[in-house]
Structures are given as C-alpha cells and as structure tokens.
Scaffold this motif. Structure first.
Motif, PDB file in Angstrom:
ATOM      1  N   PHE A  73       0.669  -1.185   0.046  1.00 16.95           N
ATOM      2  CA  PHE A  73       0.116   0.010  -0.057  1.00 16.95           C
ATOM      3  C   PHE A  73       0.759   1.194   0.061  1.00 16.95           C
ATOM      4  O   PHE A  73       0.329   2.439   0.040  1.00 16.95           O
ATOM      5  CB  PHE A  73      -0.895   0.248   1.261  1.00 16.95           C
ATOM      6  N   GLY A  74       2.082   1.104  -0.221  1.00 16.87           N
ATOM      7  CA  GLY A  74       2.920   2.366  -0.218  1.00 16.87           C
ATOM      8  C   GLY A  74       4.129   2.483   0.872  1.00 16.87           C
ATOM      9  O   GLY A  74       4.836   3.316   0.841  1.00 16.87           O
ATOM     10  N   GLY A  75       4.252   1.399   1.668  1.00 14.85           N
ATOM     11  CA  GLY A  75       5.303   1.265   2.578  1.00 14.85           C
ATOM     12  C   GLY A  75       6.719   0.690   1.820  1.00 14.85           C
ATOM     13  O   GLY A  75       7.051  -0.222   2.511  1.00 14.85           O
ATOM     14  N   ASN A  76       7.070   1.607   1.020  1.00 17.60           N
ATOM     15  CA  ASN A  76       7.921   1.167   0.263  1.00 17.60           C
ATOM     16  C   ASN A  76       9.078   2.443  -0.293  1.00 17.60           C
ATOM     17  O   ASN A  76       8.619   3.704  -0.133  1.00 17.60           O
ATOM     18  CB  ASN A  76       7.615   0.254  -0.988  1.00 17.60           C
ATOM     19  N   LYS A  77      10.044   2.181  -0.647  1.00 13.54           N
ATOM     20  CA  LYS A  77      11.020   3.506  -0.798  1.00 13.54           C
ATOM     21  C   LYS A  77      10.508   4.120  -2.034  1.00 13.54           C
ATOM     22  O   LYS A  77      10.997   5.425  -2.324  1.00 13.54           O
ATOM     23  CB  LYS A  77      12.527   2.830  -1.084  1.00 13.54           C
ATOM     24  N   ALA A  78       9.787   3.658  -2.975  1.00 10.67           N
ATOM     25  CA  ALA A  78       9.012   4.353  -4.140  1.00 10.67           C
ATOM     26  C   ALA A  78       7.986   5.006  -3.949  1.00 10.67           C
ATOM     27  O   ALA A  78       7.431   5.745  -4.475  1.00 10.67           O
ATOM     28  CB  ALA A  78       9.054   3.520  -5.272  1.00 10.67           C
ATOM     29  N   ASP A  79       7.488   4.997  -2.619  1.00  9.64           N
ATOM     30  CA  ASP A  79       6.097   5.336  -2.024  1.00  9.64           C
ATOM     31  C   ASP A  79       5.026   5.066  -3.126  1.00  9.64           C
ATOM     32  O   ASP A  79       4.112   5.901  -3.453  1.00  9.64           O
ATOM     33  CB  ASP A  79       6.285   6.991  -1.705  1.00  9.64           C
ATOM     34  N   SER A  80       4.913   3.591  -3.618  1.00  7.94           N
ATOM     35  CA  SER A  80       3.953   3.455  -4.679  1.00  7.94           C
ATOM     36  C   SER A  80       3.242   2.235  -4.305  1.00  7.94           C
ATOM     37  O   SER A  80       3.676   1.419  -3.310  1.00  7.94           O
ATOM     38  CB  SER A  80       4.545   3.368  -5.985  1.00  7.94           C
ATOM     39  N   SER A  81       2.008   2.161  -4.900  1.00  2.00           N
ATOM     40  CA  SER A  81       1.131   1.018  -4.659  1.00  2.00           C
ATOM     41  C   SER A  81       1.705  -0.351  -5.519  1.00  2.00           C
ATOM     42  O   SER A  81       1.974  -0.056  -6.616  1.00  2.00           O
ATOM     43  CB  SER A  81      -0.453   1.458  -4.693  1.00  2.00           C
ATOM     44  N   ILE A  82       1.596  -1.494  -4.891  1.00  2.00           N
ATOM     45  CA  ILE A  82       1.901  -2.544  -5.749  1.00  2.00           C
ATOM     46  C   ILE A  82       0.437  -3.384  -5.860  1.00  2.00           C
ATOM     47  O   ILE A  82      -0.173  -3.561  -4.760  1.00  2.00           O
ATOM     48  CB  ILE A  82       2.815  -3.394  -5.280  1.00  2.00           C
ATOM     49  N   ASP A  83       0.093  -3.730  -7.067  1.00  4.18           N
ATOM     50  CA  ASP A  83      -1.204  -4.678  -7.032  1.00  4.18           C
ATOM     51  C   ASP A  83      -0.989  -5.949  -6.228  1.00  4.18           C
ATOM     52  O   ASP A  83       0.101  -6.490  -6.129  1.00  4.18           O
ATOM     53  CB  ASP A  83      -1.477  -4.824  -8.618  1.00  4.18           C
ATOM     54  N   MET A  84      -2.172  -6.327  -5.604  1.00  6.67           N
ATOM     55  CA  MET A  84      -2.238  -7.534  -5.332  1.00  6.67           C
ATOM     56  C   MET A  84      -2.335  -8.721  -6.267  1.00  6.67           C
ATOM     57  O   MET A  84      -3.122  -8.576  -7.115  1.00  6.67           O
ATOM     58  CB  MET A  84      -3.564  -7.478  -4.217  1.00  6.67           C
ATOM     59  N   THR A  85      -1.627  -9.749  -5.779  1.00  6.98           N
ATOM     60  CA  THR A  85      -1.870 -11.003  -6.713  1.00  6.98           C
ATOM     61  C   THR A  85      -2.109 -12.158  -5.826  1.00  6.98           C
ATOM     62  O   THR A  85      -2.440 -12.135  -4.573  1.00  6.98           O
ATOM     63  CB  THR A  85      -0.608 -11.431  -7.513  1.00  6.98           C
ATOM     64  N   THR A  86      -2.552 -13.399  -6.395  1.00 11.83           N
ATOM     65  CA  THR A  86      -2.837 -14.598  -5.693  1.00 11.83           C
ATOM     66  C   THR A  86      -2.321 -15.647  -6.409  1.00 11.83           C
ATOM     67  O   THR A  86      -1.536 -15.659  -7.437  1.00 11.83           O
ATOM     68  CB  THR A  86      -4.492 -15.121  -6.163  1.00 11.83           C
ATOM     69  N   PRO A  87      -1.695 -16.801  -5.392  1.00  7.38           N
ATOM     70  CA  PRO A  87      -2.447 -17.003  -4.081  1.00  7.38           C
ATOM     71  C   PRO A  87      -1.445 -16.325  -3.026  1.00  7.38           C
ATOM     72  O   PRO A  87      -0.487 -15.878  -3.157  1.00  7.38           O
ATOM     73  CB  PRO A  87      -2.439 -18.439  -3.983  1.00  7.38           C
ATOM     74  N   VAL A  88      -2.044 -16.193  -1.992  1.00 12.91           N
ATOM     75  CA  VAL A  88      -1.370 -16.097  -0.335  1.00 12.91           C
ATOM     76  C   VAL A  88      -1.302 -17.734  -0.066  1.00 12.91           C
ATOM     77  O   VAL A  88      -2.198 -18.298   0.097  1.00 12.91           O
ATOM     78  CB  VAL A  88      -2.067 -14.919   0.427  1.00 12.91           C
ATOM     79  N   ILE A  89      -0.123 -17.997   0.497  1.00 12.77           N
ATOM     80  CA  ILE A  89       0.227 -19.424   0.703  1.00 12.77           C
ATOM     81  C   ILE A  89       0.709 -19.366   2.076  1.00 12.77           C
ATOM     82  O   ILE A  89       1.639 -18.525   2.668  1.00 12.77           O
ATOM     83  CB  ILE A  89       1.212 -19.979  -0.275  1.00 12.77           C
ATOM     84  N   GLN A  90       0.427 -20.308   2.882  1.00 15.42           N
ATOM     85  CA  GLN A  90       0.675 -20.826   4.119  1.00 15.42           C
ATOM     86  C   GLN A  90       1.648 -22.029   4.156  1.00 15.42           C
ATOM     87  O   GLN A  90       1.143 -23.005   3.736  1.00 15.42           O
ATOM     88  CB  GLN A  90      -0.590 -20.609   5.169  1.00 15.42           C
ATOM     89  N   GLU A  91       2.493 -22.218   4.817  1.00 15.99           N
ATOM     90  CA  GLU A  91       3.271 -23.529   4.753  1.00 15.99           C
ATOM     91  C   GLU A  91       4.023 -23.565   6.153  1.00 15.99           C
ATOM     92  O   GLU A  91       4.578 -22.757   6.618  1.00 15.99           O
ATOM     93  CB  GLU A  91       4.319 -23.436   3.920  1.00 15.99           C
ATOM     94  N   ARG A  92       4.192 -24.573   6.638  1.00 14.99           N
ATOM     95  CA  ARG A  92       5.091 -25.207   7.680  1.00 14.99           C
ATOM     96  C   ARG A  92       6.525 -25.389   7.183  1.00 14.99           C
ATOM     97  O   ARG A  92       6.750 -26.088   6.128  1.00 14.99           O
ATOM     98  CB  ARG A  92       4.715 -26.434   8.537  1.00 14.99           C
ATOM     99  N   ARG A  93       7.562 -25.092   7.802  1.00  9.22           N
ATOM    100  CA  ARG A  93       9.002 -24.872   7.683  1.00  9.22           C
ATOM    101  C   ARG A  93       9.738 -25.228   8.656  1.00  9.22           C
ATOM    102  O   ARG A  93       9.805 -24.672   9.623  1.00  9.22           O
ATOM    103  CB  ARG A  93       9.311 -23.668   6.953  1.00  9.22           C
ATOM    104  N   SER A  94      10.569 -26.483   8.606  1.00 10.79           N
ATOM    105  CA  SER A  94      10.971 -27.171   9.775  1.00 10.79           C
ATOM    106  C   SER A  94      12.464 -26.339   9.494  1.00 10.79           C
ATOM    107  O   SER A  94      12.831 -25.957   8.544  1.00 10.79           O
ATOM    108  CB  SER A  94      11.283 -28.621   9.851  1.00 10.79           C
TER     109      SER A  94
END
Length: 205
Positions: A73-94
């Motif tokens: 949403f703009g919390g980056n050094k370019a102060d610009s928005s980035i489009d959301m893409t899919t999917p958002v992924i959840q994973e266990r990692r040992s």
C-alpha cells in the motif's frame, strides 16, 4: 480473523466476491497432469515479498498479512502501490528445510512466514523496496508443484489434513517431494466457505 485483516482484504482482493469471483492476477503456471482435485503444475519464476513472526498460526496469520499489506500500500522506498496477486500461501517449514524452498506462509519452529507473490511486471531491479527491514524480497525459480484443491475455512487442521492427502497421492504416483506443504488461499474471508478456492502445494522433482 481480526477487523484490520478484514478491511485490508477488502482492498487487496477487491476483484473477489462473496461468490468466489476472481479477477486479480494469479501466479503463472502450466498444468502438466490433472487427476480430479490433484494437479501437477509447472510454475514460472516469481518474486515473493515475505515476513515472519513468532507464534502459532492463529495469532500470527493476520499480523503478518497486515505487515505485507502495508508494504504494497505504499510502505516502500518508491512510495507507490503494488497490485495484489493470488495466491497467498501458508506453509510449515522446519529448520532442516532449505530457506530457498518456495514459500508464502510457512512455519519455522515457532515462526510463521507469510509472503505475497509480486506482479509479473516487476524484476528484482525494478520492484519497490520495502521500508520495513522485516520484509524480504526473494526470487523463486521455475519449479514443478503437486497440488490439491479444496473448499472451506483456512485452518491449521485443514493444512495438515490436505497435506497428508497430497503426500499420499504424490507417493502413489511415483513422484518425490522436495519441499514441505504450503496452503494457497485465493479468496477473501467473506467468501462463502463452500465456494472458496484453497490449495495445498508441494514441490516435486
């Protein structure tokens, strides 16, 4: 699911609806094999923005999602928005699994790592860099992935249930897993549960 996550999702996944209609950009892949709810896919290279937090799945999921939402949403050094893409992924990692294994949300000991897939138009040179040092940008190479699709609610119990089903299918079909399981989410939390597209992904040779 807290109110902050719900409000953020309303903006991030504006292309989705209560009926499961999706218009957001999706990570690119080619289907190599289909067997009912199971698929073998060849995913194209992608860039992930990821962050991690200590705690269990329930307590960290919304917080890590919100942290990454701030970045796009703009919390980056370019102060610009980035489009959301899919999917958002959840994973266990040992701790034994290499950090190069593709992940979007992953458990590492008592930590969950959440990642967003970045739009295809960006390269590592052109993508806006996060202001938050706890967010890391990482390039993931092309890979072959076994998947299982299901509907219903997001939960650690479902990750375990469908990971077991997918691992059984992988073994029965002569493939060898080379990563831990990841849960892929394609819909916002208000989508009717029976219309949600959820998946578990496991990288294979």
């Amino acid at each position: 699911m807290n109110i902050v996550l719900l409000l953020l999702s309303s903006f991030l996944l504006a292309g989705c609806s209560v009926l499961g209609k999706r218009t957001a950009e999706e990570a690119q892949y080619t289907v190599m094999q289909r067997d009912g709810v199971y698929e073998i896919r060849q995913y194209q290279p992608m860039i992930l923005a990821e962050t991690e937090m200590e705690g269990d799945y329930r307590s960290t999921s919304g917080k890590t999602f919100s942290k990454l939402a701030g970045f796009i949403f703009g919390g980056n050094k370019a102060d610009s928005s980035i489009d959301m893409t899919t999917p958002v992924i959840q994973e266990r990692r040992s701790e034994e699994i290499a950090m190069t294994a593709p992940v979007m949300q992953q458990k590492s000991g008592e930590k969950w790592v959440t990642a967003f897939v970045m739009p295809r138009k960006y390269t590592m040179e052109t993508i806006p860099k996060p202001l938050d040092e706890g967010i890391v940008l990482r390039e993931v190479p092309e890979r072959k992935v076994a998947t299982i699709r299901y509907s219903g609610l997001h939960s650690e119990k479902n990750i375990e249930k469908y990971s077991e089903k997918l691992n059984e299918w992988i073994n029965q079909n002569g493939y060898r897993p080379v990563s831990g399981p990841r849960m892929a989410s394609f819909d916002p939390p208000w989508t009717l549960p029976f219309l949600r597209r959820n998946e578990v992904h496991i990288d294979i040779e």
